[in-house]
Design a protein around this motif. Sequence first.
Motif, PDB file in Angstrom:
ATOM      1  N   GLN A  50     -16.401  -4.049  21.991  1.00 24.35           N
ATOM      2  CA  GLN A  50     -16.893  -5.079  21.073  1.00 24.35           C
ATOM      3  C   GLN A  50     -18.310  -5.503  21.456  1.00 24.35           C
ATOM      4  O   GLN A  50     -19.180  -5.661  20.593  1.00 24.35           O
ATOM      5  CB  GLN A  50     -15.947  -6.271  21.092  1.00 24.35           C
ATOM      6  N   ASP A  51     -18.550  -5.685  22.750  1.00 24.95           N
ATOM      7  CA  ASP A  51     -19.884  -6.077  23.221  1.00 24.95           C
ATOM      8  C   ASP A  51     -20.896  -4.953  22.990  1.00 24.95           C
ATOM      9  O   ASP A  51     -22.057  -5.212  22.628  1.00 24.95           O
ATOM     10  CB  ASP A  51     -19.832  -6.434  24.704  1.00 24.95           C
ATOM     11  N   GLN A  52     -20.474  -3.703  23.188  1.00 23.25           N
ATOM     12  CA  GLN A  52     -21.379  -2.570  22.990  1.00 23.25           C
ATOM     13  C   GLN A  52     -21.873  -2.506  21.551  1.00 23.25           C
ATOM     14  O   GLN A  52     -23.071  -2.324  21.299  1.00 23.25           O
ATOM     15  CB  GLN A  52     -20.659  -1.265  23.344  1.00 23.25           C
ATOM     16  N   LEU A  53     -20.944  -2.635  20.587  1.00 22.57           N
ATOM     17  CA  LEU A  53     -21.353  -2.565  19.191  1.00 22.57           C
ATOM     18  C   LEU A  53     -22.297  -3.700  18.831  1.00 22.57           C
ATOM     19  O   LEU A  53     -23.193  -3.534  18.000  1.00 22.57           O
ATOM     20  CB  LEU A  53     -20.121  -2.599  18.279  1.00 22.57           C
ATOM     21  N   SER A  54     -22.116  -4.846  19.472  1.00 23.71           N
ATOM     22  CA  SER A  54     -22.906  -6.038  19.142  1.00 23.71           C
ATOM     23  C   SER A  54     -24.244  -6.096  19.855  1.00 23.71           C
ATOM     24  O   SER A  54     -25.125  -6.866  19.438  1.00 23.71           O
ATOM     25  CB  SER A  54     -22.105  -7.306  19.488  1.00 23.71           C
ATOM     26  N   THR A  55     -24.423  -5.328  20.917  1.00 25.86           N
ATOM     27  CA  THR A  55     -25.637  -5.484  21.729  1.00 25.86           C
ATOM     28  C   THR A  55     -26.431  -4.191  21.936  1.00 25.86           C
ATOM     29  O   THR A  55     -27.654  -4.246  22.101  1.00 25.86           O
ATOM     30  CB  THR A  55     -25.279  -6.054  23.114  1.00 25.86           C
ATOM     31  N   TYR A 107     -27.464   2.290  18.501  1.00 21.28           N
ATOM     32  CA  TYR A 107     -26.796   3.554  18.198  1.00 21.28           C
ATOM     33  C   TYR A 107     -27.754   4.395  17.363  1.00 21.28           C
ATOM     34  O   TYR A 107     -28.421   3.877  16.466  1.00 21.28           O
ATOM     35  CB  TYR A 107     -25.476   3.317  17.469  1.00 21.28           C
ATOM     36  N   THR A 108     -27.816   5.677  17.667  1.00 25.09           N
ATOM     37  CA  THR A 108     -28.776   6.572  17.034  1.00 25.09           C
ATOM     38  C   THR A 108     -28.128   7.332  15.887  1.00 25.09           C
ATOM     39  O   THR A 108     -27.019   7.855  16.023  1.00 25.09           O
ATOM     40  CB  THR A 108     -29.336   7.569  18.061  1.00 25.09           C
ATOM     41  N   VAL A 109     -28.840   7.410  14.757  1.00 23.79           N
ATOM     42  CA  VAL A 109     -28.381   8.190  13.611  1.00 23.79           C
ATOM     43  C   VAL A 109     -28.527   9.672  13.948  1.00 23.79           C
ATOM     44  O   VAL A 109     -29.589  10.117  14.386  1.00 23.79           O
ATOM     45  CB  VAL A 109     -29.203   7.846  12.351  1.00 23.79           C
ATOM     46  N   THR A 110     -27.457  10.441  13.741  1.00 22.61           N
ATOM     47  CA  THR A 110     -27.482  11.856  14.106  1.00 22.61           C
ATOM     48  C   THR A 110     -27.844  12.736  12.917  1.00 22.61           C
ATOM     49  O   THR A 110     -27.828  12.309  11.760  1.00 22.61           O
ATOM     50  CB  THR A 110     -26.112  12.310  14.648  1.00 22.61           C
ATOM     51  N   GLN A 111     -28.127  13.997  13.216  1.00 23.13           N
ATOM     52  CA  GLN A 111     -28.467  14.987  12.187  1.00 23.13           C
ATOM     53  C   GLN A 111     -27.280  15.286  11.277  1.00 23.13           C
ATOM     54  O   GLN A 111     -27.457  15.836  10.187  1.00 23.13           O
ATOM     55  CB  GLN A 111     -28.943  16.286  12.849  1.00 23.13           C
ATOM     56  N   GLN A 112     -26.072  14.957  11.701  1.00 23.09           N
ATOM     57  CA  GLN A 112     -24.876  15.234  10.907  1.00 23.09           C
ATOM     58  C   GLN A 112     -24.633  14.187   9.822  1.00 23.09           C
ATOM     59  O   GLN A 112     -23.658  14.277   9.072  1.00 23.09           O
ATOM     60  CB  GLN A 112     -23.642  15.324  11.811  1.00 23.09           C
ATOM     61  N   SER A 113     -25.501  13.205   9.726  1.00 24.60           N
ATOM     62  CA  SER A 113     -25.345  12.155   8.717  1.00 24.60           C
ATOM     63  C   SER A 113     -25.701  12.693   7.334  1.00 24.60           C
ATOM     64  O   SER A 113     -26.572  13.549   7.186  1.00 24.60           O
ATOM     65  CB  SER A 113     -26.250  10.961   9.056  1.00 24.60           C
ATOM     66  N   ASP A 114     -25.021  12.175   6.318  1.00 24.94           N
ATOM     67  CA  ASP A 114     -25.301  12.567   4.941  1.00 24.94           C
ATOM     68  C   ASP A 114     -24.838  11.460   4.007  1.00 24.94           C
ATOM     69  O   ASP A 114     -24.571  10.337   4.450  1.00 24.94           O
ATOM     70  CB  ASP A 114     -24.625  13.900   4.601  1.00 24.94           C
ATOM     71  N   ARG A 115     -24.735  11.766   2.726  1.00 27.62           N
ATOM     72  CA  ARG A 115     -24.316  10.754   1.752  1.00 27.62           C
ATOM     73  C   ARG A 115     -22.854  10.338   1.942  1.00 27.62           C
ATOM     74  O   ARG A 115     -22.441   9.304   1.462  1.00 27.62           O
ATOM     75  CB  ARG A 115     -24.517  11.277   0.325  1.00 27.62           C
ATOM     76  N   GLN A 135     -24.552   7.922  17.364  1.00 27.71           N
ATOM     77  CA  GLN A 135     -24.356   8.382  18.735  1.00 27.71           C
ATOM     78  C   GLN A 135     -24.763   7.268  19.684  1.00 27.71           C
ATOM     79  O   GLN A 135     -25.833   6.680  19.553  1.00 27.71           O
ATOM     80  CB  GLN A 135     -25.206   9.627  19.008  1.00 27.71           C
ATOM     81  N   GLY A 136     -23.888   6.973  20.640  1.00 23.65           N
ATOM     82  CA  GLY A 136     -24.185   5.944  21.633  1.00 23.65           C
ATOM     83  C   GLY A 136     -23.009   5.808  22.582  1.00 23.65           C
ATOM     84  O   GLY A 136     -22.223   6.732  22.761  1.00 23.65           O
ATOM     85  N   GLU A 137     -22.898   4.651  23.225  1.00 22.79           N
ATOM     86  CA  GLU A 137     -21.762   4.393  24.107  1.00 22.79           C
ATOM     87  C   GLU A 137     -20.464   4.485  23.312  1.00 22.79           C
ATOM     88  O   GLU A 137     -20.337   3.885  22.241  1.00 22.79           O
ATOM     89  CB  GLU A 137     -21.883   3.016  24.738  1.00 22.79           C
ATOM     90  N   ALA A 138     -19.504   5.238  23.826  1.00 24.56           N
ATOM     91  CA  ALA A 138     -18.234   5.408  23.127  1.00 24.56           C
ATOM     92  C   ALA A 138     -17.496   4.079  23.027  1.00 24.56           C
ATOM     93  O   ALA A 138     -17.460   3.298  23.987  1.00 24.56           O
ATOM     94  CB  ALA A 138     -17.370   6.431  23.856  1.00 24.56           C
ATOM     95  N   LEU A 139     -16.933   3.823  21.852  1.00 29.65           N
ATOM     96  CA  LEU A 139     -16.153   2.602  21.612  1.00 29.65           C
ATOM     97  C   LEU A 139     -14.681   2.920  21.890  1.00 29.65           C
ATOM     98  O   LEU A 139     -14.085   3.750  21.201  1.00 29.65           O
ATOM     99  CB  LEU A 139     -16.350   2.131  20.172  1.00 29.65           C
ATOM    100  N   LYS A 140     -14.111   2.252  22.873  1.00 26.97           N
ATOM    101  CA  LYS A 140     -12.773   2.592  23.334  1.00 26.97           C
ATOM    102  C   LYS A 140     -11.733   1.576  22.870  1.00 26.97           C
ATOM    103  O   LYS A 140     -11.997   0.377  22.811  1.00 26.97           O
ATOM    104  CB  LYS A 140     -12.748   2.694  24.857  1.00 26.97           C
ATOM    105  N   LEU A 141     -10.549   2.109  22.564  1.00 23.28           N
ATOM    106  CA  LEU A 141      -9.404   1.282  22.220  1.00 23.28           C
ATOM    107  C   LEU A 141      -8.652   0.881  23.494  1.00 23.28           C
ATOM    108  O   LEU A 141      -8.740   1.555  24.532  1.00 23.28           O
ATOM    109  CB  LEU A 141      -8.446   2.059  21.318  1.00 23.28           C
ATOM    110  N   PRO A 175     -19.044   5.983  16.433  1.00 18.52           N
ATOM    111  CA  PRO A 175     -18.773   5.371  15.125  1.00 18.52           C
ATOM    112  C   PRO A 175     -19.369   6.150  13.955  1.00 18.52           C
ATOM    113  O   PRO A 175     -20.397   6.820  14.085  1.00 18.52           O
ATOM    114  CB  PRO A 175     -19.414   3.983  15.234  1.00 18.52           C
ATOM    115  N   ILE A 176     -18.694   6.048  12.820  1.00 20.77           N
ATOM    116  CA  ILE A 176     -19.147   6.628  11.558  1.00 20.77           C
ATOM    117  C   ILE A 176     -19.140   5.505  10.529  1.00 20.77           C
ATOM    118  O   ILE A 176     -18.112   4.841  10.343  1.00 20.77           O
ATOM    119  CB  ILE A 176     -18.224   7.761  11.073  1.00 20.77           C
ATOM    120  N   VAL A 177     -20.274   5.293   9.871  1.00 21.00           N
ATOM    121  CA  VAL A 177     -20.335   4.305   8.794  1.00 21.00           C
ATOM    122  C   VAL A 177     -20.174   5.045   7.475  1.00 21.00           C
ATOM    123  O   VAL A 177     -20.987   5.920   7.143  1.00 21.00           O
ATOM    124  CB  VAL A 177     -21.660   3.520   8.809  1.00 21.00           C
ATOM    125  N   LEU A 178     -19.143   4.706   6.726  1.00 17.85           N
ATOM    126  CA  LEU A 178     -18.872   5.398   5.472  1.00 17.85           C
ATOM    127  C   LEU A 178     -19.867   4.958   4.404  1.00 17.85           C
ATOM    128  O   LEU A 178     -20.150   3.767   4.245  1.00 17.85           O
ATOM    129  CB  LEU A 178     -17.441   5.114   5.009  1.00 17.85           C
TER     130      LEU A 178
END
Length: 368
Positions: free
Chosen positions: A217-222, A225-233, A239-245, A269-272
């Motif tokens: 939670q702190d990682q996402l907030s602070t 994260y870098t947009v990767t080449q695999q991004s599209d519509r 890409q960044g620190e892995a968010l763990k459950l 993370p992936i933003v739809l």
Amino acid sequence: MNVMTVERPGMLSTLQDIGRHGHQQYGVSVNGPMDEWSHRLANALVGNDEDAAVLECTLTGPRVAFAENTLVALCGARMRITANGQPIAQDTAVLLRRGTVLDVGERLHGARLYLAVRGGFAAEPVLGSRSTNIRAGFGGHDGRALKRGDRVLVGRAARDLPVLRIEKLMVQSGMPVLTAEKVAVAATTYTTEHTEHAQAIRFIPGPHWPAFTRAAQDQLSTLSYTVTQQSDRMGARLQGEALKLHTPLELISEATAFGTIQVPPDGQPIVLMADRQSAGGYPKIAYVASADLPLLAQAMPGDALRFTAVRQADAELAWRDTEDRLRDIRQAAARILQPACAAPPTNTNEHPLEQRQQHPHRQQQNQE
């Protein structure tokens, strides 16, 4: 009949209206614009309804010409744009004489530009929308991006619309290009690239937020994260620190929303986005505030994004402010685009954006 002839298509130029809503239960993507603000703004500046189809141009733009005098507006990413070799402005209405070559060239900032024409583009609707679904091959112009030599029909012939003052002035002046009076458009951030001072993208904690560790939670907030080449519509892959459950989750797939931040097993993370799948089963750590989705839509691979958590009420206020801005711009544009037979506008030195008052705010849902 007014048609747009494509001399050069650009990298990925597709017709998009506000989207194909109401069909996700059948596995049909919503589609529509990646940057909804720029799409709606361009339509407002040429006097269109907000659901008119426009041309979304990704990374590089097209070179086109119109068979009739055509009022256009170009909004979104900053690009080098000329008409018959002369630079023209963005975020304002521009009247092009028939045959004038509009050339959308080098990208300067941002990723996607929107070209609106008065009357909209007249692709045949599929399931109630003119948006292009490239993966399924339907909608837009033959279900695909534009190609060299395409002829795209513009919605309504000029003779079916009232003659505007600027159109009468073009007849009198003989000029190839005329720029309408500018509407005060509040500044929009078109890029997040490589700066610590880039605007943070607001998010609302999602239904599975508690399932993630406090560190995640702190990682996402602070952290950035870098947009990767695999991004599209379909989605922005980060890409960044892995968010763990805390512990692995098994979830039932459910309908997806524009801006959902899903976290697959690798923790990245992936933003739809606009062409998202109709359902997804990864944990949903958060939702990007609708008002900030245009920032994400304009991000380029390699851009570093920052996120910040806000309350649901704050996200709703931000969306309402966006709606207020657009309403004021639409009203100002309507005064500028007066029919030639109308009385001259008054109080042109005052702009509603300077007089705007706050209004009660309502909830804006990401879900269909």
